[in-house]
Design an enzyme around this catalytic site. Sequence first.
Site, PDB file in Angstrom:
ATOM      1  N   GLY A   7      14.779   7.736  -8.905  1.00 24.28           N
ATOM      2  CA  GLY A   7      14.042   6.592  -9.461  1.00 24.28           C
ATOM      3  C   GLY A   7      13.287   7.006 -10.710  1.00 24.28           C
ATOM      4  O   GLY A   7      12.294   7.723 -10.637  1.00 24.28           O
ATOM      5  N   PRO A  88      10.521  -3.867  -3.805  1.00 19.62           N
ATOM      6  CA  PRO A  88      10.015  -5.215  -4.121  1.00 19.62           C
ATOM      7  C   PRO A  88       9.747  -6.034  -2.861  1.00 19.62           C
ATOM      8  O   PRO A  88      10.206  -5.676  -1.778  1.00 19.62           O
ATOM      9  CB  PRO A  88      11.147  -5.832  -4.937  1.00 19.62           C
ATOM     10  CG  PRO A  88      12.379  -5.082  -4.540  1.00 19.62           C
ATOM     11  CD  PRO A  88      11.931  -3.704  -4.181  1.00 19.62           C
ATOM     12  N   PHE A 157      -1.391   7.098  -7.560  1.00 17.38           N
ATOM     13  CA  PHE A 157      -2.534   6.235  -7.889  1.00 17.38           C
ATOM     14  C   PHE A 157      -2.658   5.980  -9.383  1.00 17.38           C
ATOM     15  O   PHE A 157      -3.649   5.423  -9.833  1.00 17.38           O
ATOM     16  CB  PHE A 157      -3.833   6.848  -7.348  1.00 17.38           C
ATOM     17  CG  PHE A 157      -3.872   6.909  -5.844  1.00 17.38           C
ATOM     18  CD1 PHE A 157      -4.059   5.749  -5.108  1.00 17.38           C
ATOM     19  CD2 PHE A 157      -3.688   8.111  -5.164  1.00 17.38           C
ATOM     20  CE1 PHE A 157      -4.088   5.789  -3.710  1.00 17.38           C
ATOM     21  CE2 PHE A 157      -3.716   8.153  -3.775  1.00 17.38           C
ATOM     22  CZ  PHE A 157      -3.915   6.991  -3.043  1.00 17.38           C
ATOM     23  N   LYS A 211      -2.858   4.080   0.549  1.00 19.05           N
ATOM     24  CA  LYS A 211      -2.337   3.517  -0.708  1.00 19.05           C
ATOM     25  C   LYS A 211      -2.468   1.993  -0.709  1.00 19.05           C
ATOM     26  O   LYS A 211      -2.962   1.394  -1.661  1.00 19.05           O
ATOM     27  CB  LYS A 211      -0.882   3.952  -0.908  1.00 19.05           C
ATOM     28  CG  LYS A 211      -0.167   3.311  -2.090  1.00 19.05           C
ATOM     29  CD  LYS A 211      -0.751   3.720  -3.431  1.00 19.05           C
ATOM     30  CE  LYS A 211      -0.296   2.809  -4.551  1.00 19.05           C
ATOM     31  NZ  LYS A 211       0.607   3.330  -5.485  1.00 19.05           N
ATOM     32  N   LEU A 212      -2.053   1.370   0.378  1.00 19.66           N
ATOM     33  CA  LEU A 212      -2.164  -0.088   0.462  1.00 19.66           C
ATOM     34  C   LEU A 212      -3.634  -0.507   0.393  1.00 19.66           C
ATOM     35  O   LEU A 212      -3.987  -1.483  -0.271  1.00 19.66           O
ATOM     36  CB  LEU A 212      -1.555  -0.614   1.775  1.00 19.66           C
ATOM     37  CG  LEU A 212      -0.052  -0.447   1.973  1.00 19.66           C
ATOM     38  CD1 LEU A 212       0.388  -1.102   3.276  1.00 19.66           C
ATOM     39  CD2 LEU A 212       0.724  -1.060   0.811  1.00 19.66           C
ATOM     40  N   PHE A 217      -8.347  -3.009  -2.126  1.00 22.60           N
ATOM     41  CA  PHE A 217      -9.766  -3.005  -2.531  1.00 22.60           C
ATOM     42  C   PHE A 217      -9.911  -3.278  -4.033  1.00 22.60           C
ATOM     43  O   PHE A 217     -10.794  -4.009  -4.457  1.00 22.60           O
ATOM     44  CB  PHE A 217     -10.417  -1.644  -2.201  1.00 22.60           C
ATOM     45  CG  PHE A 217     -11.061  -1.584  -0.844  1.00 22.60           C
ATOM     46  CD1 PHE A 217     -10.319  -1.831   0.297  1.00 22.60           C
ATOM     47  CD2 PHE A 217     -12.403  -1.284  -0.706  1.00 22.60           C
ATOM     48  CE1 PHE A 217     -10.898  -1.778   1.567  1.00 22.60           C
ATOM     49  CE2 PHE A 217     -13.000  -1.230   0.549  1.00 22.60           C
ATOM     50  CZ  PHE A 217     -12.254  -1.471   1.680  1.00 22.60           C
ATOM     51  N   CYS A 267       2.098  -3.786  -8.458  1.00 20.43           N
ATOM     52  CA  CYS A 267       1.589  -3.265  -7.187  1.00 20.43           C
ATOM     53  C   CYS A 267       0.648  -4.165  -6.412  1.00 20.43           C
ATOM     54  O   CYS A 267       0.815  -4.323  -5.199  1.00 20.43           O
ATOM     55  CB  CYS A 267       0.901  -1.929  -7.433  1.00 20.43           C
ATOM     56  SG  CYS A 267       2.082  -0.621  -7.734  1.00 20.43           S
ATOM     57  N   PHE A 268      -0.366  -4.730  -7.089  1.00 19.16           N
ATOM     58  CA  PHE A 268      -1.442  -5.391  -6.334  1.00 19.16           C
ATOM     59  C   PHE A 268      -0.910  -6.466  -5.382  1.00 19.16           C
ATOM     60  O   PHE A 268      -1.183  -6.440  -4.183  1.00 19.16           O
ATOM     61  CB  PHE A 268      -2.473  -6.000  -7.286  1.00 19.16           C
ATOM     62  CG  PHE A 268      -3.446  -5.000  -7.856  1.00 19.16           C
ATOM     63  CD1 PHE A 268      -3.379  -3.656  -7.506  1.00 19.16           C
ATOM     64  CD2 PHE A 268      -4.441  -5.401  -8.727  1.00 19.16           C
ATOM     65  CE1 PHE A 268      -4.268  -2.730  -8.030  1.00 19.16           C
ATOM     66  CE2 PHE A 268      -5.344  -4.490  -9.252  1.00 19.16           C
ATOM     67  CZ  PHE A 268      -5.255  -3.155  -8.910  1.00 19.16           C
TER      68      PHE A 268
END
Length: 464
Positions: A7, A88, A157, A211-212, A217, A267-268
């Site tokens: 990737g 995705p 991150f 991570k999630l 947050f 991501c969010f």
Amino acid sequence: MKICCIGAGYVGGPTMAMIAKQCPDVSVHVVDLNQARIDAWNSADLPVYEPGLDGIVQEARGRNLRFSTEVESAIAEADMVFISVNTPTKTYGTGAGRAANLEFVEKCARQIARVSHGHKIVVEKSTLPVRTAEAVKRILSTTGNGATFDVLSNPEFLAEGTAVQDLLNPDRVLIGGESTQAIEALASVYAKWVPRNRILTTNVWSSELSKLTANAFLAQRVSSINAISAVCEATGADVDEVARAIGTDSRIGPKFLKASIGFGGSCFQKDILNLVYLCEHFGLKEVADYWEQVIILNDYQKRRFAQNIVRTMFNTVSNKHIAIWGWAFKKDTNDTRESAAIHVARDLLNERAQLHIYDPRVERKQIVADLKEVFSDADGHLTPTAQNLIEKNVVVGTSALAVAAGAHAIAVMTEWDEFKTLDFEKIHGSMQKPAFVFDGRNILDNDRLSQIGFEVHSVGRGGN
Ligand code: UDX
Ligand code: UDX
């Protein structure tokens, strides 16, 4: 040591380039199915725009950094394989619209199992639902031909636009795993440039969930300040002043309190939906509802911005020329995934506005593709009306000044620095009157613009 990364996207490319730069003794091979993307990584025009990335790739490429489509041989040769393919949100079947599509991750695991011999460390770099490592481990142990594996979770991150700085000087590196040997092998790679006390180790599930949670947050903070921006507009307060006032409380802190037209990025939304799905799966309805509200608020903020434009411009934007400044989901990236600009543009096109769009890093092809996607139904079909709107009502220009010439309004979607220092007298002279500015990022000098004669509307400023 030989590392392979499957990737070559926004995460895999920059992360591997940094590892190669910092560890000249490690050979890093980045592979991808997409030949065009690999060709771009091997050219002077990288597929990912990130300040400072060109120099790092140039330094390491040809020395200990390779990009190719030779997926199987790269895996076979490697001691450590990173999985950095996209995950995705599912668009079909169970969990559609919420769960992560793990098709690519599973394919990678099967491919790794098929071509491996001896022992390998497999590292999950893609953001994955909790307990995916377990599934990856089972696939590796049941489909292989005798090879053995350790599976680690090592979430990324980095934020786009500041990826190089974030990789160079991370707040922390997180490694989740069972085998202390495997953890140490990966930790020793990062330890070449990251202080040991910033390398955190946890069990695999804590790492996956962290991570999630971190993204949830962060997104929640943006939705929180955006919620307050609506209150500011209604009451006459100024959201930047409120952000400054609360941000000086050391428990709250000043970062990530910038009101906007809504968060975007790959991501969010995906990660919160993932968290919501996970909570629902475990019967935690109240927790799922709590986090889902972050997304609901974000959708509201995007919609509200478009509605404010229409309402302010005498309740009609039909055939009015609106300059759209910025298309990327934030500055200093060419990434447009989930960009709020796409949703605002769709709403304005539905009101029959004429959009003249400019972004310093995004090309016409991408803008049209994004609009087609946002107007499409679940099967990817476009109505003739939508097709017509995209063809007839969208112009992509080559500069902020060019798209503003003749406009009734300017809408700032992305906080690109170049928008702050333009010749606003000239721009005002070239626009229709009243000349409206809708600053979706609060980056422009309101007072100066008002003095020139603009009617300025900012997010979260009363009196709009
Ligand atoms: C991805 C995930 O979206 C994110 O959740 C994770 O944290 C890191 O990896 P990103 O790098 O931004 O983020 O994705 P993208 O730019 O889409 O790159 C993924 C690459 O994987 C693409 O270039 C794609 O061609 C490639 N790919 C995908 C493969 O090589 N093989 C596959 O089977 C699937
Ligand atoms: C995010 C996380 O920050 C990163 O740690 C993770 O690895 C991937 O997801 P990214 O999406 O690249 O990174 O960018 P980020 O800087 O977090 O911004 C996300 C969105 O929130 C952007 O649209 C940005 O404009 C918006 N935002 C951010 C605000 O509207 N206000 C803020 O104060 C901060």
